[in-house]
Scaffold this motif. Structure first.
Motif, PDB file in Angstrom:
ATOM      1  N   VAL A 342       0.842  -1.190   0.000  1.00 40.53           N
ATOM      2  CA  VAL A 342       0.000   0.000   0.000  1.00 40.53           C
ATOM      3  C   VAL A 342       0.878   1.242   0.000  1.00 40.53           C
ATOM      4  N   PHE A 343       1.847   1.224   0.895  1.00 41.91           N
ATOM      5  CA  PHE A 343       2.759   2.362   1.024  1.00 41.91           C
ATOM      6  C   PHE A 343       4.090   1.883   1.576  1.00 41.91           C
ATOM      7  N   SER A 344       5.177   2.392   1.031  1.00 37.47           N
ATOM      8  CA  SER A 344       6.505   2.048   1.519  1.00 37.47           C
ATOM      9  C   SER A 344       7.389   3.283   1.488  1.00 37.47           C
ATOM     10  N   MET A 345       8.357   3.304   2.402  1.00 36.83           N
ATOM     11  CA  MET A 345       9.309   4.411   2.425  1.00 36.83           C
ATOM     12  C   MET A 345      10.630   3.916   2.987  1.00 36.83           C
ATOM     13  N   GLY A 346      11.717   4.305   2.367  1.00 29.56           N
ATOM     14  CA  GLY A 346      13.034   3.920   2.840  1.00 29.56           C
ATOM     15  C   GLY A 346      13.993   5.089   2.807  1.00 29.56           C
ATOM     16  N   LEU A 347      14.725   5.288   3.901  1.00 27.55           N
ATOM     17  CA  LEU A 347      15.744   6.326   3.990  1.00 27.55           C
ATOM     18  C   LEU A 347      17.095   5.644   4.131  1.00 27.55           C
ATOM     19  N   GLY A 348      17.937   5.795   3.109  1.00 28.03           N
ATOM     20  CA  GLY A 348      19.250   5.166   3.134  1.00 28.03           C
ATOM     21  C   GLY A 348      20.326   6.177   3.490  1.00 28.03           C
ATOM     22  N   ILE A 349      20.814   6.101   4.705  1.00 28.34           N
ATOM     23  CA  ILE A 349      21.869   7.012   5.174  1.00 28.34           C
ATOM     24  C   ILE A 349      22.912   6.202   5.933  1.00 28.34           C
ATOM     25  N   ASP A 350      24.154   6.304   5.501  1.00 25.37           N
ATOM     26  CA  ASP A 350      25.265   5.689   6.233  1.00 25.37           C
ATOM     27  C   ASP A 350      25.677   6.670   7.328  1.00 25.37           C
ATOM     28  N   LEU A 351      25.217   6.413   8.558  1.00 25.08           N
ATOM     29  CA  LEU A 351      25.458   7.367   9.635  1.00 25.08           C
ATOM     30  C   LEU A 351      26.937   7.520   9.960  1.00 25.08           C
ATOM     31  N   ASN A 352      27.739   6.517   9.661  1.00 30.22           N
ATOM     32  CA  ASN A 352      29.180   6.658   9.884  1.00 30.22           C
ATOM     33  C   ASN A 352      29.781   7.743   8.999  1.00 30.22           C
ATOM     34  N   GLU A 353      29.153   7.963   7.833  1.00 30.63           N
ATOM     35  CA  GLU A 353      29.675   8.934   6.866  1.00 30.63           C
ATOM     36  C   GLU A 353      28.942  10.263   6.906  1.00 30.63           C
ATOM     37  N   LEU A 354      27.848  10.346   7.665  1.00 32.49           N
ATOM     38  CA  LEU A 354      27.019  11.552   7.639  1.00 32.49           C
ATOM     39  C   LEU A 354      27.788  12.795   8.074  1.00 32.49           C
ATOM     40  N   VAL A 355      28.367  12.761   9.251  1.00 29.62           N
ATOM     41  CA  VAL A 355      29.063  13.937   9.767  1.00 29.62           C
ATOM     42  C   VAL A 355      30.296  14.280   8.929  1.00 29.62           C
ATOM     43  N   PRO A 356      31.166  13.314   8.586  1.00 30.92           N
ATOM     44  CA  PRO A 356      32.316  13.670   7.731  1.00 30.92           C
ATOM     45  C   PRO A 356      31.904  14.265   6.391  1.00 30.92           C
ATOM     46  N   SER A 357      30.830  13.734   5.805  1.00 32.75           N
ATOM     47  CA  SER A 357      30.388  14.240   4.505  1.00 32.75           C
ATOM     48  C   SER A 357      29.849  15.653   4.602  1.00 32.75           C
ATOM     49  N   LEU A 358      28.984  15.886   5.600  1.00 32.98           N
ATOM     50  CA  LEU A 358      28.430  17.230   5.772  1.00 32.98           C
ATOM     51  C   LEU A 358      29.522  18.229   6.127  1.00 32.98           C
ATOM     52  N   THR A 359      30.477  17.802   6.917  1.00 38.36           N
ATOM     53  CA  THR A 359      31.590  18.689   7.277  1.00 38.36           C
ATOM     54  C   THR A 359      32.410  19.058   6.045  1.00 38.36           C
ATOM     55  N   SER A 360      32.631  18.089   5.168  1.00 39.87           N
ATOM     56  CA  SER A 360      33.369  18.346   3.937  1.00 39.87           C
ATOM     57  C   SER A 360      32.642  19.368   3.070  1.00 39.87           C
ATOM     58  N   ILE A 361      31.326  19.222   2.943  1.00 44.24           N
ATOM     59  CA  ILE A 361      30.521  20.162   2.153  1.00 44.24           C
ATOM     60  C   ILE A 361      30.539  21.545   2.803  1.00 44.24           C
ATOM     61  N   TRP A 362      30.407  21.559   4.121  1.00 37.05           N
ATOM     62  CA  TRP A 362      30.401  22.816   4.884  1.00 37.05           C
ATOM     63  C   TRP A 362      31.709  23.578   4.668  1.00 37.05           C
ATOM     64  N   ASP A 363      32.818  22.856   4.792  1.00 36.34           N
ATOM     65  CA  ASP A 363      34.136  23.491   4.626  1.00 36.34           C
ATOM     66  C   ASP A 363      34.321  24.023   3.205  1.00 36.34           C
ATOM     67  N   ASP A 364      33.796  23.279   2.230  1.00 37.40           N
ATOM     68  CA  ASP A 364      33.899  23.717   0.835  1.00 37.40           C
ATOM     69  C   ASP A 364      33.154  25.028   0.615  1.00 37.40           C
ATOM     70  N   MET A 365      32.024  25.189   1.291  1.00 34.80           N
ATOM     71  CA  MET A 365      31.234  26.413   1.135  1.00 34.80           C
ATOM     72  C   MET A 365      31.870  27.598   1.856  1.00 34.80           C
ATOM     73  N   LEU A 366      32.686  27.321   2.884  1.00 35.95           N
ATOM     74  CA  LEU A 366      33.319  28.399   3.642  1.00 35.95           C
ATOM     75  C   LEU A 366      34.709  28.758   3.125  1.00 35.95           C
ATOM     76  N   THR A 367      35.246  27.925   2.221  1.00 33.86           N
ATOM     77  CA  THR A 367      36.627  28.124   1.773  1.00 33.86           C
ATOM     78  C   THR A 367      36.835  29.375   0.921  1.00 33.86           C
ATOM     79  N   ALA A 405      10.077   1.272   6.103  1.00 31.13           N
ATOM     80  CA  ALA A 405       8.786   0.797   6.592  1.00 31.13           C
ATOM     81  C   ALA A 405       7.853   0.565   5.417  1.00 31.13           C
ATOM     82  N   SER A 406       6.924  -0.360   5.609  1.00 30.99           N
ATOM     83  CA  SER A 406       5.956  -0.652   4.550  1.00 30.99           C
ATOM     84  C   SER A 406       4.656  -1.162   5.148  1.00 30.99           C
TER      85      SER A 406
END
Length: 576
Positions: A342-367, A405-406
């Motif tokens: 009827v309905f399904s939803m999936g969020l695929g996030i590697d939490l081990n990589e979340l903070v390093p990835s966002l930090t990399s993007i953040w630093d790129d925007m501030l450079t 979930a589904s």
């Protein structure tokens, strides 16, 4: 003048409904229209090969035949003749969706047609192939009669058109809605006091275009870059938009905005119209040049239609794309199978990589050391924050790759005196490197879970005592660890999905996916409403004949940020 911008924005938003059907051997007629489109158009979308509009409407008409009594309430209460005119046109459109035959005959369209949407700077242009022009004039005549709103006949270079003034008498800034038919093509566009006289001639295909879309190679470049099959193409040009707001005459849109500012006596883009802002914003736009979209797969008949659509926000910033790609997590197969639930939803996030990835993007925007005031202020606000703080919250979820979930199926009892939820087949899953360890870490914070012992691929544990629902509801949740997945499920089909999930290994296969089957969702609710003997809620009655499946997903590839959607419609046979 605000009405000018509002009108243009509404029509521009409607461009999302226009997807393309194009092949490399487009007809001379299509080439002729492309030759009248300036290459600096900010927005373009078209169907360059004949789209089976009659069959498509037949396949989806049941989804649009019903609409609420209050849908047009605001327009109906208005005394403005313009509002009444638009109300008549809208009602005619909605009524024509009864069938493909009625739709094409109402508007004089061929059974298969080409259509185009683009902008001449700020002003939108719609072009449609026509088979019977008299039908369009009849629709407009009917709207005029019902509203009291009339047109003025005008002519430019021998082409006659209808002009409807959309602004009040006496206003210094004006905007007119125009309809013209020439050589089997209906053109709908606007004319305004801040546009040049030749803009209208260009919209009607009467003025030559020095640098046209046909000669630019833009469409072929998009197809080659993104591998579009040729069934669809369109784009929003970020670079032209940046050029328009950072210069006074860099393109047609810039010149129109400049004229608009002169009429208003104030330039809303003055803060970014400096050499520094132009250079720096243009550099950003060069890294994110376009949003492109198209139809990858198309199959349409009178009984069903299938569309696979793709939208890509292009990026040439490898650092950002690599960072986003490293965040991709795991989405189970049961989410991707749009026809199995009827309905399904999936969020695929590697939490081990979340903070390093966002930090990399953040630093790129501030450079970059920006000189543009707007960009400096943005960096100032960002510098006081850091995604590294998220590490405090993600540390306990080490190894998590995704959550999904589904709702597979559900039904109500047929007890007319006491209708109730009879059963629910559903599943919720948490995918991680070590789901058992994560569960044991949570237990101290949830005393009600203290006595639960889960073993890898072990027997499910009954959770009914944690969810004290009445027995007649038929919901008996169970928890288990299946492979790399902690699952909570209910019903036989939920258990079957849990067993299938046990064999799925963790892999980085996406960021987000959601599916919905409107037929499976609505049918039990309609049955319940009919069983109760009470009048069916209007919202439910509007959707009771929906037979549509929708799948949407978000992902990253080497070209940019990708939004995919798949839409399936089926016409319900007569008598069902």
């Amino acid at each position: 003048m605000k009405k000018v911008l509002i009108a243009a924005a509404v029509v521009a938003a409607g461009a999302a409904g226009y997807w393309v059907s194009q092949d490399k051997g487009a007809s001379g007629e299509a080439d002729l229209i492309l030759a009248s489109v300036p290459s600096d158009t900010p927005l373009f979308s078209a169907q360059l090969t004949p789209f089976p509009i009659k069959s498509y409407i037949n396949s989806v008409s049941q989804n649009y035949q019903a609409y609420g009594d209050d849908m047009f309430a605001e327009l109906e209460e208005s005394e403005d003749t313009r509002a009444k005119f638009m109300l008549s046109l809208t009602q005619t459109y909605m009524e024509s969706l009864e069938s493909g035959e009625k739709f094409v005959s109402t508007f004089g369209l061929p059974e298969k047609m080409r259509s185009y949407f683009y902008t001449l700077g700020l002003l939108p242009v719609i072009k449609l192939e026509m088979e019977e022009p008299k039908a369009v004039w009849a629709v407009l005549d009917k709207a005029e009669k019902e509203s009291g709103f009339t047109h003025e006949k005008k002519t430019v270079k021998g082409v006659e058109y209808r002009s409807y003034s959309m602004t009040d008498v006496g206003e210094t800034e004006t905007i007119d809605l125009l309809f013209a038919i020439a050589d089997g093509i209906l053109t709908v566009t606007f004319d305004s006091s801040f546009s040049q006289p030749e803009t209208l001639e260009t919209a009607l295909g009467l003025a030559p275009v020095a640098n046209s879309l046909a000669d630019s190679g833009i469409l072929n470049d998009i197809m080659k870059t993104h591998g579009f099959s040729g069934d669809g193409i369109g784009y929003l040009n970020h670079q032209e938009i940046v050029r328009a707001i950072t210069t006074k005459d860099g393109n047609q849109l810039a010149r129109q905005l400049t004229a608009f500012a002169e009429q208003e006596g104030e330039d809303p883009f003055a803060i970014v119209r400096s050499n520094e802002c132009h250079t720096e914003l243009s550099s950003i736009a060069a890294n994110w040049p376009r949003t492109v979209f198209g139809v990858n797969n198309l199959s349409i008949s009178d009984t069903k239609s299938h569309m696979e659509l793709e939208t890509i926000v292009e990026s040439k910033n490898k650092l950002v794309l690599d960072a986003l790609s490293s965040m991709r997590g795991f989405i189970p197969d049961y989410v991707s199978q749009s026809n199995s639930s009827v309905f399904s939803m999936g969020l695929g996030i590697d939490l081990n990589e979340l903070v390093p990835s966002l930090t990399s993007i953040w630093d790129d925007m501030l450079t970059p050391q920006y000189q543009c005031q707007v960009l400096q202020e943005m960096q100032g606000e960002m510098s006081g924050q850091s995604p590294a703080m998220l590490g405090m919250f993600t540390g306990m979820a080490n190894g998590v790759k995704g959550i999904a979930a589904s709702v597979i199926d559900y039904k109500f009892s047929d007890d007319q005196d006491n209708p109730a939820l009879e059963s629910v087949d559903a599943i919720i899953s948490l995918s991680a490197d070590n789901p058992s360890m994560l569960f044991n870490m949570v237990k101290p914070f949830a005393p009600e879970l203290a006595d639960i012992e889960l073993k890898d691929n072990g027997e499910p544990v009954d959770l009914s005592y944690l969810l004290p629902l009445p027995p007649e509801f038929g919901v008996k949740p169970k928890m288990a660890v299946k492979g790399n997945h902690l699952v909570i499920f209910s019903g036989e089909e939920g258990e079957a999905k849990a067993e299938e999930l046990a064999a799925e290994t963790l892999k980085s296969n996406g960021l987000y996916t959601a599916t919905v089957d409107y037929g499976k969702m609505i049918t039990p609710l309609v049955a319940l409403a009919e069983l109760s003997g009470e009048p069916m809620p209007e919202e439910l009655a509007m959707m009771k004949d929906y037979n549509m499946q929708l799948k949407m997903s978000l992902d990253i590839n080497q070209q940019g940020i990708v939004f995919d959607s798949v839409v399936d419609n089926k016409a319900t046979p007569a008598g069902q």
